[in-house]
Design a protein around this motif. Structure first.
Motif, mmCIF file in Angstrom:
data_model
loop_
_atom_site.group_PDB
_atom_site.id
_atom_site.type_symbol
_atom_site.label_atom_id
_atom_site.label_comp_id
_atom_site.label_asym_id
_atom_site.label_seq_id
_atom_site.Cartn_x
_atom_site.Cartn_y
_atom_site.Cartn_z
ATOM 1 N N MET A 253 39.063 34.146 44.700
ATOM 2 C CA MET A 253 40.452 34.130 45.102
ATOM 3 C C MET A 253 41.320 34.004 43.850
ATOM 4 O O MET A 253 41.016 33.228 42.957
ATOM 5 N N PHE A 254 42.381 34.758 43.820
ATOM 6 C CA PHE A 254 43.317 34.737 42.706
ATOM 7 C C PHE A 254 44.657 34.166 43.163
ATOM 8 O O PHE A 254 45.040 34.328 44.316
ATOM 9 N N ARG A 255 45.352 33.530 42.251
ATOM 10 C CA ARG A 255 46.691 33.005 42.538
ATOM 11 C C ARG A 255 47.714 34.027 42.048
ATOM 12 O O ARG A 255 47.831 34.277 40.860
ATOM 13 N N ARG A 256 48.460 34.609 42.977
ATOM 14 C CA ARG A 256 49.467 35.606 42.617
ATOM 15 C C ARG A 256 50.693 34.934 42.013
ATOM 16 O O ARG A 256 50.954 33.760 42.250
ATOM 17 N N THR A 257 51.453 35.699 41.255
ATOM 18 C CA THR A 257 52.638 35.144 40.608
ATOM 19 C C THR A 257 53.744 34.812 41.593
ATOM 20 O O THR A 257 54.655 34.071 41.258
ATOM 21 N N ASP A 258 53.661 35.322 42.833
ATOM 22 C CA ASP A 258 54.673 34.972 43.835
ATOM 23 C C ASP A 258 54.299 33.711 44.611
ATOM 24 O O ASP A 258 54.976 33.329 45.556
ATOM 25 N N GLY A 259 53.196 33.063 44.219
ATOM 26 C CA GLY A 259 52.779 31.814 44.839
ATOM 27 C C GLY A 259 51.763 31.954 45.953
ATOM 28 O O GLY A 259 51.252 30.960 46.445
ATOM 29 N N THR A 260 51.468 33.166 46.363
ATOM 30 C CA THR A 260 50.476 33.369 47.412
ATOM 31 C C THR A 260 49.095 33.547 46.789
ATOM 32 O O THR A 260 48.960 33.654 45.576
ATOM 33 N N ALA A 261 48.089 33.602 47.624
ATOM 34 C CA ALA A 261 46.716 33.815 47.154
ATOM 35 C C ALA A 261 46.281 35.231 47.522
ATOM 36 O O ALA A 261 46.743 35.794 48.513
ATOM 37 N N ALA A 262 45.412 35.796 46.704
ATOM 38 C CA ALA A 262 44.893 37.138 46.960
ATOM 39 C C ALA A 262 43.373 37.115 46.865
ATOM 40 O O ALA A 262 42.814 36.557 45.928
ATOM 41 N N VAL A 263 42.749 37.706 47.845
ATOM 42 C CA VAL A 263 41.297 37.865 47.851
ATOM 43 C C VAL A 263 41.032 39.364 47.870
ATOM 44 O O VAL A 263 41.682 40.104 48.603
ATOM 45 N N CYS A 264 40.105 39.802 47.045
ATOM 46 C CA CYS A 264 39.800 41.229 47.016
ATOM 47 C C CYS A 264 38.326 41.441 46.705
ATOM 48 O O CYS A 264 37.665 40.566 46.175
ATOM 49 N N ARG A 265 37.857 42.630 47.065
ATOM 50 C CA ARG A 265 36.496 43.025 46.690
ATOM 51 C C ARG A 265 36.491 43.365 45.213
ATOM 52 O O ARG A 265 37.344 44.115 44.737
ATOM 53 N N VAL A 266 35.564 42.825 44.478
ATOM 54 C CA VAL A 266 35.458 43.092 43.046
ATOM 55 C C VAL A 266 35.309 44.589 42.804
ATOM 56 O O VAL A 266 35.910 45.145 41.878
ATOM 57 N N SER A 267 34.566 45.260 43.643
ATOM 58 C CA SER A 267 34.333 46.693 43.457
ATOM 59 C C SER A 267 35.609 47.517 43.639
ATOM 60 O O SER A 267 35.667 48.670 43.209
ATOM 61 N N ALA A 268 36.650 46.948 44.245
ATOM 62 C CA ALA A 268 37.909 47.666 44.457
ATOM 63 C C ALA A 268 38.811 47.640 43.226
ATOM 64 O O ALA A 268 39.745 48.427 43.127
ATOM 65 N N ILE A 269 38.547 46.744 42.275
ATOM 66 C CA ILE A 269 39.376 46.644 41.074
ATOM 67 C C ILE A 269 38.965 47.732 40.097
ATOM 68 O O ILE A 269 37.814 47.807 39.683
ATOM 69 N N LEU A 270 39.915 48.595 39.738
ATOM 70 C CA LEU A 270 39.620 49.667 38.789
ATOM 71 C C LEU A 270 39.610 49.149 37.362
ATOM 72 O O LEU A 270 38.730 49.490 36.575
ATOM 73 N N PHE A 271 40.622 48.345 37.006
ATOM 74 C CA PHE A 271 40.661 47.744 35.684
ATOM 75 C C PHE A 271 41.616 46.566 35.672
ATOM 76 O O PHE A 271 42.432 46.391 36.563
ATOM 77 N N VAL A 272 41.467 45.735 34.658
ATOM 78 C CA VAL A 272 42.290 44.543 34.478
ATOM 79 C C VAL A 272 43.111 44.752 33.214
ATOM 80 O O VAL A 272 42.582 45.171 32.185
ATOM 81 N N GLY A 273 44.394 44.478 33.306
ATOM 82 C CA GLY A 273 45.264 44.650 32.151
ATOM 83 C C GLY A 273 46.168 43.448 31.952
ATOM 84 O O GLY A 273 46.096 42.464 32.697
#
Length: 54
Positions: free
Chosen positions: A1-21
């Protein structure tokens, strides 16, 4: 789980992330279709989380 900059949390499939910048707001996760999510975690924290999901 990641903490978004708007204060909410985000859960995602690792395989869905194309790249991190980085941008002026911090770390950004990039997905297909141009979708992006800015997160509070540092670049190193994100990379550690992603590599632990193998």
């Amino acid at each position: 789980m990641f903490r978004r900059t708007d204060g909410t949390a985000a859960v995602c499939r690792v395989s869905a992330i194309l790249f991190v910048g980085k941008n002026e707001r911090g770390v950004v996760l990039n997905f297909a279709g141009g979708a992006q999510v800015n997160v509070h975690e540092s670049f190193d924290e994100v990379m550690a989380l992603l590599s632990s999901k193998d």
